[in-house]
Enzyme design. Structure first.
Site, PDB file in Angstrom:
ATOM      1  CB  SER A 197      -9.570  -6.010   2.475  1.00 48.11           C
ATOM      2  OG  SER A 197      -9.761  -7.031   2.381  1.00 48.11           O
ATOM      3  CB  THR A 198      -5.132  -5.791   0.103  1.00 53.56           C
ATOM      4  OG1 THR A 198      -4.965  -4.069   0.084  1.00 53.56           O
ATOM      5  CG2 THR A 198      -3.968  -6.072  -0.834  1.00 53.56           C
ATOM      6  N   GLY A 199      -6.613  -8.047   1.202  1.00 55.92           N
ATOM      7  CA  GLY A 199      -6.712  -9.530   1.239  1.00 55.92           C
ATOM      8  C   GLY A 199      -7.774 -10.057   0.734  1.00 55.92           C
ATOM      9  CG  ASN A 233      -1.785  -1.071   1.297  1.00 55.23           C
ATOM     10  OD1 ASN A 233      -2.042  -1.835   0.355  1.00 55.23           O
ATOM     11  ND2 ASN A 233      -2.374  -1.253   2.523  1.00 55.23           N
ATOM     12  N   PRO A 234       0.419   2.235  -0.466  1.00 57.26           N
ATOM     13  CG  PRO A 234      -0.375   3.897  -2.152  1.00 57.26           C
ATOM     14  CD  PRO A 234      -0.762   2.514  -1.327  1.00 57.26           C
ATOM     15  CB  SER A 235      -0.695   3.940   3.923  1.00 55.86           C
ATOM     16  OG  SER A 235      -0.956   2.442   4.200  1.00 55.86           O
ATOM     17  CG  HIS A 264     -10.905  -2.322   3.865  1.00 51.02           C
ATOM     18  ND1 HIS A 264     -10.925  -1.854   2.517  1.00 51.02           N
ATOM     19  CD2 HIS A 264      -9.400  -1.884   4.070  1.00 51.02           C
ATOM     20  CE1 HIS A 264      -9.961  -1.484   2.069  1.00 51.02           C
ATOM     21  NE2 HIS A 264      -8.974  -1.644   3.049  1.00 51.02           N
TER      22      HIS A 264
END
Ligand SMILES: *[C@@H]1O[C@H](CO)[C@@H](O)[C@H](O)[C@H]1NC(C)=O
Ligand SMILES: *[C@@H]1O[C@H](CO)[C@@H](O)[C@H](O)[C@H]1NC(C)=O
Ligand SMILES: *[C@@H]1O[C@H](CO)[C@@H](O)[C@H](O)[C@H]1NC(C)=O
Length: 367
Positions: free
Chosen positions: A278-280, A193-195, A326
């Site tokens: 979510s990414t997951g 993630n960018p964060s 999310h």
């Protein structure tokens, strides 16, 4: 038994075809259809195991989940095939999950997925894209998708995770050294993630060595980034690519295709997932297209361990709370449903056998 199979099939059809009516009716159907015996089981548990069942574990929600989870898991090839072909048709992750020179030719437009913005593929941008999707003509027998949940801490699941043919990890979560036993080290794809790039690695505007040290732990893995989600993501994720080239790292940065994200969102929105995935969840969906057997580790959205109720940190490596855009419990319910239908295999138990009798083994005995 037959009744249950038929009902599962019904639910699966709804899951695959989507439900215009939406809502949770069909979901409840699976989850509460066997509730007739629930009262008895609860009474039995309280009689036999009061000390092993701290208050928090009597929470109905977790108990209901564990009841579904603890049934024998039987892989259902036909359901897997059905869901995979549906994902292949609607989302085309094999070709489209990653931005390539093939799916995003020179001069075409890329439309961001999380804000109104279009960028033209200039020669300079085009040069940063991989030529072809790394997934074309590949199917993996087994895949591990590793969520970052605190449930993985002390799980001893590292070896089992690493035994899969293809291992997907999320957000550059640490592997190796202190974590090897619980999460393993093998990585074929890791998201970023960018964060984390901004918060942990100074947006790669200053010294980049600590970033490269982290990246090196993933070897020649694909590093998948949401470059075209928000405008602010683009520059920082491009700097990852430049850094990798400058340091001659074997890592392979690739960009998530916003068109794939849109298609995936459309796929899941009719199945009850209305917030940004979510990414997951994205990685689990991608794995369903790429792998014959999908195993999920570290997917558990609650702050207590379902087996022994010990408090869990938010991630296996820290306790930083997620900004809650999310809907993790809702996503988890979908994954649990796919688990109970034999489509994916969720892992909530520790990987080494524990001699001590636990909450889970009690529930298993009660089946
Ligand atoms: C790309 O977007 C621009 C601006 O919205 C538009 O004028 C142009 O026709 C689009 N090009 C293609 C190839 O779709
Ligand atoms: C994938 O397989 C097809 C059929 O065997 C072949 O025509 C194609 O070139 C392959 N694509 C890649 C990228 O390897
Ligand atoms: C893991 O186990 C160690 C040693 O038994 C213990 O100190 C630690 O608190 C445990 N961590 C978690 C998150 O349960």
């Amino acid at each position: 038994m037959r009744g249950r199979c038929l009902r599962s099939f019904w639910v699966f059809r709804l899951l695959v075809l989507g439900s215009a009516a939406g809502g949770f009716f069909w979901f409840s159907l699976v989850f509460y259809s066997n509730s007739g015996t629930e009262g008895n089981s609860q009474a039995h548990l309280e009689k036999t195991a009061p000390l092993l069942m701290p208050q928090i574990c009597r929470e109905k929600k977790i108990e209901t989940i564990m009841k579904v989870y603890s049934r024998d898991w039987i892989k259902q090839e036909d359901y897997i095939t059905l869901l995979r072909s549906e994902l292949n048709n609607k989302c085309k992750g094999v070709f489209n999950a990653i931005v390539t020179q093939t799916n995003s030719p020179l001069g075409s437009n890329i439309t961001y997925d999380s804000e109104e913005r279009i960028t033209k593929v200039t020669p300079k941008l085009f040069d940063t894209f991989v030529k072809d999707s790394p997934f074309v003509n590949k199917t993996f027998k087994t895949c591990s998708v590793v969520g970052n949940g605190g449930i993985l801490a002390n799980s001893s699941c590292g070896e089992e995770i690493d035994s899969a043919q293809f291992v997907i990890r999320c957000n550059l979560a640490p592997v190796g050294s202190g974590y090897r036993r619980d999460v393993g080290t093998k990585t074929n794809l890791v998201t970023s993630n960018p964060s984390i790039l901004v918060d942990k690695f100074g947006s790669l505007m200053e010294h980049r060595r600590s970033f490269m040290e982290r990246l090196d732990t993933f070897g020649d893995s694909l590093v998948l980034m949401p470059t075209f989600a928000y405008r602010k993501n683009t520059a920082v994720t491009l700097r990852v690519l430049y850094t990798v080239h400058d340091f001659e790292s074997p890592a392979r940065p690739v960009f998530m295709n916003p068109e794939y994200i849109r298609n995936l969102a459309r796929f899941w929105v009719t199945r009850g997932l209305k917030k940004r995935l979510s990414t997951g969840m994205m990685m689990a969906s991608l794995a369903l297209e790429l792998c014959d057997e999908v195993h999920l580790y570290g997917f558990w959205p609650y702050p207590q361990h379902p087996r022994d109720c010990r408090p869990l940190t938010n991630h296996y490596y820290d306790d930083v709370k997620a900004k809650s855009i999310h809907a993790m419990p809702v996503e988890f319910n979908r994954l649990l449903q796919l688990h109970s239908l034999g489509v994916i295999r969720l892992h909530l138990e520790d990987c080494s056998p524990r001699p001590k009798q636990t909450h889970l083994s009690f529930l298993l005995q009660l089946r």
